[in-house]
Design a protein around this motif. Structure first.
Motif, PDB file in Angstrom:
ATOM      1  N   ASP A  96       0.819  -1.162   0.082  1.00 56.57           N
ATOM      2  CA  ASP A  96       0.019   0.112  -0.115  1.00 56.57           C
ATOM      3  C   ASP A  96       0.662   1.206  -0.162  1.00 56.57           C
ATOM      4  O   ASP A  96       0.335   2.188  -0.667  1.00 56.57           O
ATOM      5  CB  ASP A  96      -0.890   0.053   1.167  1.00 56.57           C
ATOM      6  CG  ASP A  96      -2.287  -1.142   1.177  1.00 56.57           C
ATOM      7  OD1 ASP A  96      -2.482  -1.550   0.011  1.00 56.57           O
ATOM      8  OD2 ASP A  96      -2.453  -1.547   2.088  1.00 56.57           O
ATOM      9  N   GLN A  97       1.989   1.202   0.749  1.00 52.88           N
ATOM     10  CA  GLN A  97       3.052   2.294   0.483  1.00 52.88           C
ATOM     11  C   GLN A  97       3.606   2.423  -0.960  1.00 52.88           C
ATOM     12  O   GLN A  97       3.434   3.701  -1.284  1.00 52.88           O
ATOM     13  CB  GLN A  97       4.252   2.119   1.278  1.00 52.88           C
ATOM     14  CG  GLN A  97       5.153   3.239   1.434  1.00 52.88           C
ATOM     15  CD  GLN A  97       6.415   2.963   2.125  1.00 52.88           C
ATOM     16  OE1 GLN A  97       6.985   1.779   2.302  1.00 52.88           O
ATOM     17  NE2 GLN A  97       7.156   4.110   2.700  1.00 52.88           N
ATOM     18  N   ILE A  98       3.700   1.337  -1.644  1.00 50.03           N
ATOM     19  CA  ILE A  98       4.275   1.380  -2.963  1.00 50.03           C
ATOM     20  C   ILE A  98       3.015   1.878  -4.012  1.00 50.03           C
ATOM     21  O   ILE A  98       3.225   2.841  -4.667  1.00 50.03           O
ATOM     22  CB  ILE A  98       4.653   0.068  -3.434  1.00 50.03           C
ATOM     23  CG1 ILE A  98       5.865  -0.252  -2.520  1.00 50.03           C
ATOM     24  CG2 ILE A  98       4.984   0.081  -4.900  1.00 50.03           C
ATOM     25  CD1 ILE A  98       6.181  -1.818  -2.876  1.00 50.03           C
ATOM     26  N   PHE A  99       1.739   1.555  -3.578  1.00 47.03           N
ATOM     27  CA  PHE A  99       0.607   2.153  -4.304  1.00 47.03           C
ATOM     28  C   PHE A  99       0.590   3.582  -4.163  1.00 47.03           C
ATOM     29  O   PHE A  99       0.277   4.332  -5.203  1.00 47.03           O
ATOM     30  CB  PHE A  99      -0.714   1.377  -3.779  1.00 47.03           C
ATOM     31  CG  PHE A  99      -1.664   2.031  -4.587  1.00 47.03           C
ATOM     32  CD1 PHE A  99      -2.053   1.490  -6.005  1.00 47.03           C
ATOM     33  CD2 PHE A  99      -2.890   2.925  -4.009  1.00 47.03           C
ATOM     34  CE1 PHE A  99      -3.215   2.019  -6.577  1.00 47.03           C
ATOM     35  CE2 PHE A  99      -3.967   3.317  -4.602  1.00 47.03           C
ATOM     36  CZ  PHE A  99      -4.137   2.996  -5.823  1.00 47.03           C
ATOM     37  N   ASP A 100       0.781   4.038  -2.856  1.00 45.60           N
ATOM     38  CA  ASP A 100       0.616   5.564  -2.672  1.00 45.60           C
ATOM     39  C   ASP A 100       1.846   6.231  -3.458  1.00 45.60           C
ATOM     40  O   ASP A 100       1.471   7.344  -3.615  1.00 45.60           O
ATOM     41  CB  ASP A 100       0.749   5.619  -1.072  1.00 45.60           C
ATOM     42  CG  ASP A 100      -0.241   5.495  -0.196  1.00 45.60           C
ATOM     43  OD1 ASP A 100      -1.594   5.060  -0.860  1.00 45.60           O
ATOM     44  OD2 ASP A 100      -0.429   5.298   0.734  1.00 45.60           O
ATOM     45  N   VAL A 101       3.028   5.781  -3.389  1.00 51.60           N
ATOM     46  CA  VAL A 101       3.949   6.256  -4.044  1.00 51.60           C
ATOM     47  C   VAL A 101       3.654   6.353  -5.790  1.00 51.60           C
ATOM     48  O   VAL A 101       3.731   7.411  -6.028  1.00 51.60           O
ATOM     49  CB  VAL A 101       5.284   5.517  -3.941  1.00 51.60           C
ATOM     50  CG1 VAL A 101       6.322   6.020  -4.887  1.00 51.60           C
ATOM     51  CG2 VAL A 101       5.752   5.884  -2.734  1.00 51.60           C
ATOM     52  N   VAL A 102       3.199   5.194  -6.144  1.00 52.61           N
ATOM     53  CA  VAL A 102       2.785   5.416  -7.671  1.00 52.61           C
ATOM     54  C   VAL A 102       1.603   6.388  -8.130  1.00 52.61           C
ATOM     55  O   VAL A 102       1.627   6.858  -9.025  1.00 52.61           O
ATOM     56  CB  VAL A 102       2.643   3.733  -8.104  1.00 52.61           C
ATOM     57  CG1 VAL A 102       1.802   3.770  -9.374  1.00 52.61           C
ATOM     58  CG2 VAL A 102       3.690   2.936  -8.139  1.00 52.61           C
ATOM     59  N   SER A 103       0.582   6.132  -7.183  1.00 54.24           N
ATOM     60  CA  SER A 103      -0.450   7.181  -7.273  1.00 54.24           C
ATOM     61  C   SER A 103       0.009   8.697  -7.169  1.00 54.24           C
ATOM     62  O   SER A 103      -0.239   9.242  -8.130  1.00 54.24           O
ATOM     63  CB  SER A 103      -1.435   7.034  -6.195  1.00 54.24           C
ATOM     64  OG  SER A 103      -1.792   5.717  -6.223  1.00 54.24           O
ATOM     65  N   THR A 104       0.894   8.853  -6.317  1.00 49.91           N
ATOM     66  CA  THR A 104       1.541  10.266  -6.398  1.00 49.91           C
ATOM     67  C   THR A 104       2.195  10.731  -7.530  1.00 49.91           C
ATOM     68  O   THR A 104       2.155  11.571  -8.262  1.00 49.91           O
ATOM     69  CB  THR A 104       2.518  10.515  -5.256  1.00 49.91           C
ATOM     70  OG1 THR A 104       1.914  10.174  -3.950  1.00 49.91           O
ATOM     71  CG2 THR A 104       3.232  11.591  -5.083  1.00 49.91           C
ATOM     72  N   LEU A 105       2.848   9.689  -8.156  1.00 46.83           N
ATOM     73  CA  LEU A 105       3.716   9.929  -9.346  1.00 46.83           C
ATOM     74  C   LEU A 105       2.729   9.941 -10.445  1.00 46.83           C
ATOM     75  O   LEU A 105       2.906  10.777 -11.504  1.00 46.83           O
ATOM     76  CB  LEU A 105       4.726   8.861  -9.721  1.00 46.83           C
ATOM     77  CG  LEU A 105       5.875   8.584  -8.649  1.00 46.83           C
ATOM     78  CD1 LEU A 105       6.792   7.382  -9.003  1.00 46.83           C
ATOM     79  CD2 LEU A 105       6.839   9.788  -8.788  1.00 46.83           C
ATOM     80  N   LEU A 106       1.834   9.212 -10.635  1.00 44.91           N
ATOM     81  CA  LEU A 106       0.824   9.135 -11.589  1.00 44.91           C
ATOM     82  C   LEU A 106      -0.010  10.614 -11.647  1.00 44.91           C
ATOM     83  O   LEU A 106      -0.173  11.080 -12.646  1.00 44.91           O
ATOM     84  CB  LEU A 106      -0.030   8.095 -11.387  1.00 44.91           C
ATOM     85  CG  LEU A 106       0.378   6.771 -12.096  1.00 44.91           C
ATOM     86  CD1 LEU A 106      -0.501   5.604 -11.855  1.00 44.91           C
ATOM     87  CD2 LEU A 106       0.887   6.800 -13.442  1.00 44.91           C
TER      88      LEU A 106
END
Length: 516
Positions: A96-106
């Motif tokens: 979920d931390q990785i998803f949050d990072v990816v979401s921020t980048l996107l």
């Protein structure tokens, strides 16, 4: 009639651009993005395409780059995330931390370029796995490639079945870095009902689309996928008690899907894996170019249009996509070892320390040898039980000696798996190409060239404008100009191999207890 297909290849870690022409029945253009991401586009789409981006989901963090069709860099961003090791042999991350990072980048990309025709291709690390429930909620953290908690289950599989059964059907050696042992561990240790076993790319795409999708390249790195039949292997699935409903559906890397970011429709492309695309980015499109990578881990790989079986069962065979394979061997000990050393020695920047404090090559050697198998070993021994080891440590050794020994050990280890992999490569003329953040440091490149010979690369941190000037070109380093230093390194390498082999065969002597 076969139609020509042109590949544009770029790799951020190697700082290299190359291009090649291949023959294919599919009339496509292929772009290889700077962060090891691959976009396949039908020619009909190219005329309307304005921007394309590569999303690279790595071990240390995620990165995204946005480029025009002319390879002009418009935007780049990266965010790191944590590696967790709560117990001996564990290496995991919070998905979920990785998803949050990816979401921020996107979100940042869409805010800046959302009005353009934007394609985002997904690239990720290999071998990661996690358990989810029917709603797609995580039931475990993400278990990554460096994790060895499944070694007990790997041993059980080896005892109950011929180890060659797994390799012959999947081209993946039976090892705890692959899914079979990890799935057995998850089944034993997760109390909730597991609905699916998925990688980090599959989890992220599900969170974005509500669909479970994976690509041929990523599936082929799981240890349960039969690359010859291009499907999950039924016999291994039966051994593990799996059905196809337990796994994501497999598509070509060219598969296009839609998802929304900030209520804007975005086109995604499944892409491939980091190792596979690193080979293409380095210009390796056939057997006569072998790529050495020293990043978070180390690997040696070459590209082939043919499926390759290793009679010794050590070299893996993965897809790049449906038309190409990479054959290689990898070891855990590289950049993550330096992260450990940085923390132990309290260095903010160990690469800077290395540049400023390590002796210039050639240098006067010492007797200190380090074995960098701190997270167990993959190739060539596939021994999960082994750990790191300093040999010859004395009161005279300094911090600089420790750092130098680690540098040497990673170079020695790359040479070890390079020599082993050459068994399968029959090319008389081989070009060696170097990639990876650790590998492109000046000290490491010179050291490795003394051990292996001429190495080709393009300078790290080169600008995109200059990068395009080096299309299909390399810089070359060859430093065997000091016979005394060459003799020293060759002798120390032989000692390294002896200590390494002894440790692989005898490490259990040093295991005092099995702590849970």
């Amino acid at each position: 009639m076969l139609k020509s297909k042109k590949y544009f290849l770029i790799n951020q870690s190697s700082g290299q651009v190359s291009q090649a022409r291949l023959e294919s029945k599919r009339n496509t253009l292929t772009f290889y993005l700077p962060n090891s991401s691959l976009i396949y586009l039908n020619r009909g789409l190219v005329s309307t395409m304005k921007l394309f981006a590569g999303l690279d989901i790595g071990t240390d963090g995620a990165r995204i780059d946005v480029l025009t069709e002319d390879l002009e860099l418009k935007y780049e961003n990266s965010i790191n995330y944590e590696l967790l090791s709560p117990r001996q042999g564990w290496a995991e991350q919070d998905p979920d931390q990785i998803f949050d990072v990816v979401s921020t980048l996107l979100i940042k990309v869409v805010e800046k370029f959302g009005q353009e025709d934007l394609y985002i291709v997904f690239c990720s690390v290999m071998h990661s796995i996690m358990a989810v429930d029917k709603e797609g909620n995580k039931l475990s953290n993400l278990i990554i490639w460096a994790d060895s908690r499944g070694e007990e289950y790997r041993d059980k599989l080896s005892e109950n079945y011929d180890s060659n059964l797994f390799y012959s059907r999947t081209a993946c050696p039976l090892h705890s870095s692959y899914w079979p042992a990890k799935i057995m561990w998850l089944k034993k240790n997760i109390s909730e009902k597991i609905d699916k076993y998925v990688s980090i790319k599959e989890y992220l795409i599900f969170r974005l689309t509500g669909k479970w999708k994976t690509d041929y390249a990523l599936a082929s790195t799981s240890g349960i996928f039969n690359s010859l039949n291009r499907e999950y292997d039924k016999k291994i699935m039966k051994i593990l008690g799996l059905t196809e409903n337990d796994l994501a559906e497999v598509y070509s890397g060219q598969h296009i899907f839609e998802f929304k970011v900030n209520n804007r429709e975005i086109t995604g492309i499944l892409g491939s894996t980091d190792g596979a695309l690193a080979n293409l980015g380095a210009g390796s499109i056939n057997e006569n170019k072998i790529v050495l990578t020293a990043g978070s881990s180390s690997a040696v790989r070459y590209t082939s249009a043919e499926y390759t079986h290793d009679p010794e069962g050590r070299a893996w065979n993965y897809f790049i996509d449906q038309d190409l394979y990479i054959i290689g061997e990898a070891t855990n000990g590289a950049g993550l070892v330096f992260d450990w050393l940085k923390n132990i020695l309290s260095y903010d920047d160990i690469k800077k320390f290395s540049r400023e404090n390590l002796p210039q090559i050639p240098y006067q050697g010492n007797e200190l040898i380090y074995i960098p198998t701190m997270m167990g070993e993959r190739a060539p021994s596939y021994n999960e039980k082994t750990r790191g080891f300093f040999y010859g440590l004395s009161l005279n050794h300094s911090r600089e000696d420790l750092v130098l020994a680690v540098y040497e050990s990673i170079a020695f280890h790359l040479k070890l798996i390079y020599e082993d992999l050459k068994r399968l490569n029959n090319c008389e003329q081989i070009e060696i190409i170097m990639t990876g953040g650790l590998g492109l440091t000046d000290h490491f490149m010179k050291l490795l060239s003394y051990l292996i010979g001429e190495i080709k690369y393009i300078l790290d941190r080169i600008s995109y404008e200059d990068l395009l000037k080096y299309l299909s070109d390399y810089k070359t380093i060859k430093n065997k100009t000091d016979p005394d230093f060459t003799s020293y390194l060759d002798s120390k390498y032989q000692h390294f191999c002896k200590v390494y082999q002894h440790l692989q065969e005898n490490y259990e002597v040093f295991t005092f207890s099995n702590k849970t």
